[in-house]
Write an enzyme that holds these catalytic residues in place. Structure first.
Site, mmCIF file in Angstrom:
data_model
loop_
_atom_site.group_PDB
_atom_site.id
_atom_site.type_symbol
_atom_site.label_atom_id
_atom_site.label_comp_id
_atom_site.label_asym_id
_atom_site.label_seq_id
_atom_site.Cartn_x
_atom_site.Cartn_y
_atom_site.Cartn_z
ATOM 1 N N ARG A 23 -44.120 34.923 40.551
ATOM 2 C CA ARG A 23 -43.353 35.632 39.704
ATOM 3 C C ARG A 23 -43.661 35.220 38.343
ATOM 4 O O ARG A 23 -43.755 34.035 37.880
ATOM 5 C CB ARG A 23 -41.867 35.476 40.053
ATOM 6 C CG ARG A 23 -41.326 36.208 41.455
ATOM 7 C CD ARG A 23 -41.429 37.763 40.995
ATOM 8 N NE ARG A 23 -41.090 38.460 42.341
ATOM 9 C CZ ARG A 23 -41.713 38.941 43.248
ATOM 10 N NH1 ARG A 23 -42.884 38.982 43.194
ATOM 11 N NH2 ARG A 23 -41.095 39.571 44.382
ATOM 12 N N GLU A 69 -43.120 41.991 33.155
ATOM 13 C CA GLU A 69 -44.305 43.147 33.689
ATOM 14 C C GLU A 69 -43.550 44.524 33.889
ATOM 15 O O GLU A 69 -44.390 45.456 33.982
ATOM 16 C CB GLU A 69 -45.009 42.564 34.925
ATOM 17 C CG GLU A 69 -43.927 42.305 35.929
ATOM 18 C CD GLU A 69 -44.685 41.871 37.320
ATOM 19 O OE1 GLU A 69 -45.425 40.950 37.195
ATOM 20 O OE2 GLU A 69 -44.401 42.467 38.395
HETATM 21 P P1 NAD Z 1 -41.502 31.679 51.016
HETATM 22 O O1 NAD Z 1 -40.090 32.025 51.110
HETATM 23 O O2 NAD Z 1 -42.205 31.729 52.583
HETATM 24 O O3 NAD Z 1 -41.852 30.293 50.148
HETATM 25 C C1 NAD Z 1 -41.379 29.642 49.141
HETATM 26 C C2 NAD Z 1 -41.262 28.444 49.164
HETATM 27 O O4 NAD Z 1 -40.634 28.098 47.975
HETATM 28 C C3 NAD Z 1 -40.309 27.842 50.131
HETATM 29 O O5 NAD Z 1 -41.008 26.813 50.814
HETATM 30 C C4 NAD Z 1 -39.396 27.230 49.244
HETATM 31 O O6 NAD Z 1 -38.560 26.195 50.169
HETATM 32 C C5 NAD Z 1 -40.080 26.859 48.049
HETATM 33 N N1 NAD Z 1 -38.899 26.862 46.951
HETATM 34 C C6 NAD Z 1 -37.734 27.091 46.892
HETATM 35 N N2 NAD Z 1 -37.313 26.819 46.000
HETATM 36 C C7 NAD Z 1 -38.126 25.905 45.222
HETATM 37 C C8 NAD Z 1 -38.032 25.120 43.969
HETATM 38 N N3 NAD Z 1 -37.017 25.263 43.160
HETATM 39 N N4 NAD Z 1 -39.243 24.429 43.846
HETATM 40 C C9 NAD Z 1 -40.373 24.499 44.460
HETATM 41 N N5 NAD Z 1 -40.332 25.303 45.780
HETATM 42 C C10 NAD Z 1 -39.395 25.973 45.866
HETATM 43 O O7 NAD Z 1 -42.062 32.818 50.328
HETATM 44 P P2 NAD Z 1 -43.614 33.310 50.238
HETATM 45 O O8 NAD Z 1 -43.639 34.514 51.225
HETATM 46 O O9 NAD Z 1 -44.555 32.251 50.489
HETATM 47 O O10 NAD Z 1 -43.704 33.912 48.780
HETATM 48 C C11 NAD Z 1 -43.725 33.328 47.724
HETATM 49 C C12 NAD Z 1 -43.513 34.068 46.649
HETATM 50 O O11 NAD Z 1 -44.594 34.767 46.298
HETATM 51 C C13 NAD Z 1 -42.412 35.012 46.350
HETATM 52 O O12 NAD Z 1 -41.032 34.196 46.056
HETATM 53 C C14 NAD Z 1 -42.847 36.127 45.762
HETATM 54 O O13 NAD Z 1 -42.125 36.028 44.499
HETATM 55 C C15 NAD Z 1 -44.127 35.912 45.617
HETATM 56 N N6 NAD Z 1 -45.032 37.126 45.869
HETATM 57 C C16 NAD Z 1 -45.780 37.792 45.091
HETATM 58 C C17 NAD Z 1 -46.583 38.696 45.543
HETATM 59 C C18 NAD Z 1 -47.559 39.371 44.876
HETATM 60 O O14 NAD Z 1 -48.216 40.720 45.161
HETATM 61 N N7 NAD Z 1 -47.801 38.964 43.608
HETATM 62 C C19 NAD Z 1 -46.412 39.276 46.966
HETATM 63 C C20 NAD Z 1 -45.513 38.565 47.725
HETATM 64 C C21 NAD Z 1 -44.679 37.696 47.429
#
Ligand code: NAD
Length: 506
Positions: free
Chosen positions: A407, A436
């Site tokens: 994000r 964005e």
């Molecule tokens: P997920 O929930 O499986 O993983 C997120 C991880 O971040 C978890 O392990 C969680 O414990 C960790 N986390 C939570 N708080 C944290 C902190 N303060 N510091 C560090 N780590 C922390 O999610 P995911 O499916 O792996 O997705 C990750 C991110 O990718 C989503 O939040 C989303 O914003 C982004 N995303 C982007 C796109 C894109 O097209 N660019 C698409 C899908 C998801």
């Protein structure tokens, strides 16, 4: 069928705050009933009705006689909602309620109920509170009635047909094929029922200026840059919306506290394709490191000089991964394949990942101090907002490659620009950008770029910017469509709420 009647009563909106004894007193006066699809719970105008009902499973539709004598469907009732409360006031029944499918319910005889209220003033007080709260949501019903009576293109359903309406916002060309296929599959699955799904597609994003487009809908479906803040959610709830279905994993665009207070269900697509995003993050890292965009531009214009195109081997390098959830883990596995050493940081480290080869959880400071490449896969939360700022950048290895496919708000753009100018940051691959919303997913090529920070970012030869496309693979789009429709099915067709919903966001 076994169930705990007192617990079910506690979950209805009618009896907030009753203790176990009081709930047991009400429960003792209930009986179990089962109605077939089309059977009536009560009929509008009936002066002699004697029973109230609380739905256990299935659903019922509420109809009112319209001015022309037609029956107008106002709302559908689902598990834990109640029918026949006007009995308490000794008034005739004010609407006809018909089971829209096989429906089970608890029946409460009004005379017996009145006797409990007389014996237990606390129950009467609780009921008053419950009804007062419900009065507010009654505006929902009014809004629905108004929208139905004023919308010329809304067909009046027959008394046996139940139509669920979904408004899809920020609907884009690239998702048309997969999403419409998922909707068609879903509607085909309803072929032998008396229910149907009608979907309205809107290119505009959901916000305070467009929220009225959802009038008369049971659910809205939104994407990453819609604005489901408290004001918008309040209007949605007043218009009869009960589900906000997110076509994405992240949920930073919705005020979850406001949604909970308004009894709006929120469901998401938790993992459409972690591979898609992880592979794109790797693509950005490789493209940046080996200067692919610059190199391609050069050869197209006949410049075959290699000056300035020197990269480094990823093999043997240390890569920092912040957020080791689904996407972070896919990213780690790919980087392991390159022969990298992985340093991980997560607020909730995974026991599994901790056992992986060449993979160690460390503090953020250790990760910053040692990583040649850093990839962000943590969600945007108050505690992660601007986690990449001038202070954290100063702790990083000089010339670090920073990749953000998570994000935009994780990175303070102005601080990143300073880091790039000084050379402290050697390159940035950014699929997301903090502001964005005003730009992405639309064609602005005819407009003057008003966002100075964004304009500055795109001038760096060592910055690769893409417009939030990391998720964009065929597999991911198919999954988004099918999981979204499953979320709609669970909530609006099976009456599931809260944790009963597989993909609920609480
Ligand atoms: P997920 O929930 O499986 O993983 C997120 C991880 O971040 C978890 O392990 C969680 O414990 C960790 N986390 C939570 N708080 C944290 C902190 N303060 N510091 C560090 N780590 C922390 O999610 P995911 O499916 O792996 O997705 C990750 C991110 O990718 C989503 O939040 C989303 O914003 C982004 N995303 C982007 C796109 C894109 O097209 N660019 C698409 C899908 C998801």
């Amino acid at each position: 069928m076994t169930f705990d009647t007192a617990q079910i009563l506690a979950q209805t909106k009618l009896f907030p705050g009753l203790d176990a004894d009081q709930l047991a007193a009400v429960a003792s006066k209930t009986t179990f009933v089962k109605l077939a699809a089309g059977e009536k719970f009560c009929e509008e105008g009936d002066n002699n009705a004697k029973n109230m009902f609380i739905i256990l499973t299935g659903a019922a539709d509420v109809f009112k006689a319209g001015a022309g004598g037609d029956s107008v469907k106002l709302i559908s009732l689902h598990a834990r909602e109640y029918i026949g409360e006007s009995l308490l006031e000794g008034l005739p029944i004010n609407a006809t309620v018909v089971a829209s499918q096989e429906t089970t319910a608890l029946k409460l005889n009004s005379e017996e109920f009145k006797s409990i209220i007389t014996q237990h003033p606390a129950i009467a007080e609780s009921l008053l509170k419950g009804l007062a709260k419900e009065l507010r949501s009654f505006r929902t019903v009014l809004a629905r009635a108004v929208s139905l009576s004023t919308s010329s293109n809304t067909p009046t359903p027959t008394s046996t047909e139940r139509v669920v309406r979904l408004a899809v916002f920020d609907f884009m060309k690239h998702e048309r094929v997969s999403f419409e296929r998922a909707v068609a599959d879903f509607r085909a699955s309803l072929a032998h029922t008396d229910t149907d799904l009608k979907v309205s597609y809107f290119e505009v994003k959901l916000d305070a200026t467009t929220v009225r487009l959802a009038a008369g809908c049971d659910a809205v479906c939104i994407f990453v840059n819609d604005s489901a803040n408290a004001a918008v959610l309040t209007l949605l709830a007043q218009q009869g919306v009960r589900l906000v279905a997110l076509r994405c994993a992240g949920f930073d665009m919705i005020d979850l506290k406001a949604a909970a207070a308004l009894d709006l269900q929120v469901a998401r697509v938790p993992a459409y394709s972690p591979y898609a995003v992880a592979e794109f993050a790797v693509t950005l890292a490789l493209g940046l490191n080996r200067k692919i965009v610059t190199a391609s531009g050069r050869v197209k214009s006949g410049n075959f000089s290699l000056a300035g195109l020197v990269g480094f081997d990823l093999h043997g390098k240390t890569v920092g991964v912040i957020g080791t959830g689904k996407i972070g883990q896919c990213f780690i596995k790919i980087m392991q394949g390159f022969g990298c050493k992985i340093l991980c940081y997560d607020a909730y480290p995974s026991k599994d990942v901790a056992t992986w080869e060449n993979c160690t959880y460390v503090t953020l400071d250790e990760l910053y101090a040692q990583s040649r490449v850093i990839s962000l896969h943590a969600p945007l939360l108050p505690e992660t907002k601007y986690m990449i700022n001038s202070k954290s950048i100063a702790k990083m290895v000089k010339g670090v490659l920073l990749i953000n496919t998570s994000r935009g708000g994780l990175v303070n753009t102005q601080d990143l620009i300073e880091g790039l100018k000084s050379g402290q940051v050697g390159g940035a691959g950014l699929d997301v950008y903090e502001n964005e919303k005003a730009l992405y997913f639309e064609d602005h090529s005819d407009n003057v770029m008003e966002d100075d920070a964004y304009a500055r970012l795109t001038t760096f030869p060592n910055v690769l910017v893409t417009g939030h496309q990391a998720f964009l693979t065929e597999e991911a789009l198919d999954k988004i469509g099918s999981v979204t429709m499953d979320n709609v099915r669970q909530c609006l067709f099976e009456g599931k709420v809260g944790k009963e919903l597989t993909n609920v966001v609480l």
